[in-house]
Structure formats: structure tokens, C-alpha cells
Design an enzyme around this catalytic site. Sequence first.
Site, PDB file in Angstrom:
ATOM      1  N   PRO A   8      35.223  34.770  59.981  1.00 41.35           N
ATOM      2  CA  PRO A   8      34.483  33.524  59.808  1.00 41.35           C
ATOM      3  C   PRO A   8      35.067  32.774  58.614  1.00 41.35           C
ATOM      4  O   PRO A   8      35.231  33.354  57.534  1.00 41.35           O
ATOM      5  CB  PRO A   8      33.056  34.006  59.508  1.00 41.35           C
ATOM      6  CG  PRO A   8      33.245  35.345  58.873  1.00 41.35           C
ATOM      7  CD  PRO A   8      34.472  35.938  59.505  1.00 41.35           C
ATOM      8  N   GLN A  69      27.135  34.342  62.723  1.00 37.95           N
ATOM      9  CA  GLN A  69      26.872  34.791  61.361  1.00 37.95           C
ATOM     10  C   GLN A  69      25.707  34.017  60.739  1.00 37.95           C
ATOM     11  O   GLN A  69      25.636  32.791  60.831  1.00 37.95           O
ATOM     12  CB  GLN A  69      28.111  34.625  60.479  1.00 37.95           C
ATOM     13  CG  GLN A  69      27.942  35.284  59.111  1.00 37.95           C
ATOM     14  CD  GLN A  69      29.177  35.182  58.250  1.00 37.95           C
ATOM     15  OE1 GLN A  69      29.450  34.134  57.681  1.00 37.95           O
ATOM     16  NE2 GLN A  69      29.926  36.282  58.126  1.00 37.95           N
ATOM     17  N   CYS A  99      30.315  35.071  51.034  1.00 42.62           N
ATOM     18  CA  CYS A  99      30.735  33.697  50.718  1.00 42.62           C
ATOM     19  C   CYS A  99      30.711  33.472  49.208  1.00 42.62           C
ATOM     20  O   CYS A  99      29.682  33.691  48.559  1.00 42.62           O
ATOM     21  CB  CYS A  99      29.824  32.692  51.412  1.00 42.62           C
ATOM     22  SG  CYS A  99      30.284  30.968  51.068  1.00 42.62           S
ATOM     23  N   LYS A 140      29.312  41.413  56.515  1.00 44.85           N
ATOM     24  CA  LYS A 140      30.567  41.205  55.781  1.00 44.85           C
ATOM     25  C   LYS A 140      30.221  41.050  54.310  1.00 44.85           C
ATOM     26  O   LYS A 140      29.350  40.247  53.953  1.00 44.85           O
ATOM     27  CB  LYS A 140      31.296  39.962  56.300  1.00 44.85           C
ATOM     28  CG  LYS A 140      32.677  39.728  55.665  1.00 44.85           C
ATOM     29  CD  LYS A 140      33.431  38.629  56.424  1.00 44.85           C
ATOM     30  CE  LYS A 140      34.892  38.570  55.991  1.00 44.85           C
ATOM     31  NZ  LYS A 140      35.113  37.691  54.843  1.00 44.85           N
ATOM     32  N   ASN A 200      39.607  43.681  55.164  1.00 44.16           N
ATOM     33  CA  ASN A 200      39.869  42.246  55.163  1.00 44.16           C
ATOM     34  C   ASN A 200      40.403  41.827  53.797  1.00 44.16           C
ATOM     35  O   ASN A 200      39.927  42.301  52.774  1.00 44.16           O
ATOM     36  CB  ASN A 200      38.572  41.495  55.497  1.00 44.16           C
ATOM     37  CG  ASN A 200      38.685  39.986  55.368  1.00 44.16           C
ATOM     38  OD1 ASN A 200      37.882  39.350  54.693  1.00 44.16           O
ATOM     39  ND2 ASN A 200      39.666  39.387  56.012  1.00 44.16           N
ATOM     40  N   GLU A 202      44.046  39.297  52.350  1.00 43.25           N
ATOM     41  CA  GLU A 202      45.465  39.168  52.008  1.00 43.25           C
ATOM     42  C   GLU A 202      46.389  39.758  53.071  1.00 43.25           C
ATOM     43  O   GLU A 202      47.417  40.378  52.769  1.00 43.25           O
ATOM     44  CB  GLU A 202      45.732  39.814  50.647  1.00 43.25           C
ATOM     45  CG  GLU A 202      46.833  39.158  49.831  1.00 43.25           C
ATOM     46  CD  GLU A 202      46.571  37.677  49.491  1.00 43.25           C
ATOM     47  OE1 GLU A 202      47.551  36.972  49.214  1.00 43.25           O
ATOM     48  OE2 GLU A 202      45.402  37.222  49.509  1.00 43.25           O
TER      49      GLU A 202
END
Length: 319
Positions: A8, A69, A99, A140, A200, A202
Site C-alpha cells: 500500500p 487497509q 504510516c 503492517k 518489506n 529497500e
Amino acid sequence: MSRLILAPMEGLADDILRDVLTRAGGYDWCVTEFVRVSTTVLPPSAFTRVSPELTRASRTRAGTPVRVQLLGSDPDLLAANAAQVARLKPAGIDLNFGCPAPLVNRKGGGAALLEEPGLLHQIAMAVRAAVPEEIPVTAKMRLGIRDTHRALDCARALEQGGVQELVVHARTKADGYRPPARWEWVAAIRGAVRLPVIANGEVWTLADYRAIRAATGCDDVMLGRGAVADPLLARRIRAGGAADPAADWPILKEMIADFWTQVQQKVLPTQSPGRLKQWLGMMRRAHPQAEQLFKALRPLRTAQEVSPVLTRHFATSGG
């Protein structure tokens, strides 16, 4: 077999980009931009606006499942909204604890909750109880706000709350998107919980994908900005081959043209160029032809100006 998930990405990976990227192939599922839950139970239209795929059995045109989400901090309100989403039969419901945006965090959402493992547990438990068993509930998270001292507690709290899979973005909120990602902490979280952990952060290339799997021990990887910069990254990972700019550009031209057509149908003529330039601006990292096209389009402000330049560039750029 290793799974690949499209991340997302607020303000970037909307339904159009999800459609274009998943039709290139390689993804097991994708996750929408967040739906903010703050004061009320939202109408169904609030969810279908962010995820039009809900009107198509929660699938992109390529058939890739789409999970919706939610972002918020009130367990009861999130649970009520999750129940509302569940009536639309999503492929899954994901909870946002990652976030880093200041506006989101000031209002008690996203990564700001990572100082409160107890609240994460309450949210996960309330949402899981409100959603039919057949709909997956995932989350997440980042590693923390300024440091990682509560990362393991947060992961355990989410697991104990009933989350079935956990994506870990290997950075704190304070890290933003600066490299390097802290892959070693994903490995530590994986060792602290029994639920599947998805790595998750890079992953821009096939080499990065191999490196994050080796460093974290995770079979599954979520691709974010790397998938936008290199729209064929998931397919390349599946095939195990390096990038080939000469062979890739004809495919990418078709993807860009499709994206441009869809964007013009969705937003105003003065807004669509910005969307295209945003994507090309990121694609410059992996594809030199995108740099040339970005420079040609950069001064243009309307769709009427962009379309003929795009047509000419595609006719003369090979492939």
C-alpha cells in the site's frame, strides 16, 4: 513458494497503478491505500472509492486479490468499519501501523501507535472478532517511532490479537524512507512470533530481493517503491533475470500508455499530467528511457499538451 505482495502506497498506488502493475504479473496479492477511520462508520462508497476492485470480487483485472487497509486508533470503531468492509467481501483486511506521515501520526494513526502494544492488541482482537473467519486479517508495522525497543512487543501483541500475517517495514517512523533498511530487525521479529512474517523495505532489484530474504529468513516479500520504479520487478524476480532496458522498454511503453488512458478517465485534465510525471519520476531510477520522457513532459501542464508529446516519444523511442 515465496509470495510477492504489492505494498500500500498512499498517494501513489491507487487502483489504476495496482491494475497496471499486477497485469505485468508476479504478485500474489496487493493492498490498497489506507481508509482513515476516525469518527464514524463509513458508508460502503468510502471503501469502493479507495478500492473499486470490491465491485469485481476484490480482484484487479489481472485477477490479483486486493486487501483493504484501515487506519485508525479506536478499537471499537475500527471493528465496526471492518465489519462494514467485510460485507463487501474483500480479499482481506489489513491494519496500518506503519504510516509515518506527520498529519496521520498527530491524529493517532499509523506508526504513532507503536508506543502502545496494548492498544495494538485491542485493535487486532476487536477487528478479528468483527470479521468473518474466512476473511484474512493482517497488519503492517514499522519497527517503532524513534527506536526499536518495543518492536518485538508490538509484533507479539498483534499476533496474540489474532492477526494472521504480519508485514514488517524494516524502518522506524523517524527513519522515514532513508536507507539502509534494518533487515536484521525483521529477522528478530520473525524469531519472536509464530505467524508468517513478510519482509518489506529497500527492495529495488533482484539482488535486493535475494538479500532481504537471506538477511531476514522470510520467504515472502512486499515490494513498495521499488515496484513503482521498476514496474517489471515482480516478473523479473519470478523469472530470476536481471533488468534489460532494451527489452523492457517496449513493454513499459504499453504500461505507461494504459496508465495514461486510465488516469485521464479518472481525474481532471489539469491533474492527470502530475500523476504521470510522478510515476515517471520514480521510474527514472531504473530506466533511462523514462528519464528522457520525464524531461519532455516536465514543463507540460494539461492532458491536451501531454498526449501528443507522449505519442511522438513512443513513436521514436524504439520497441
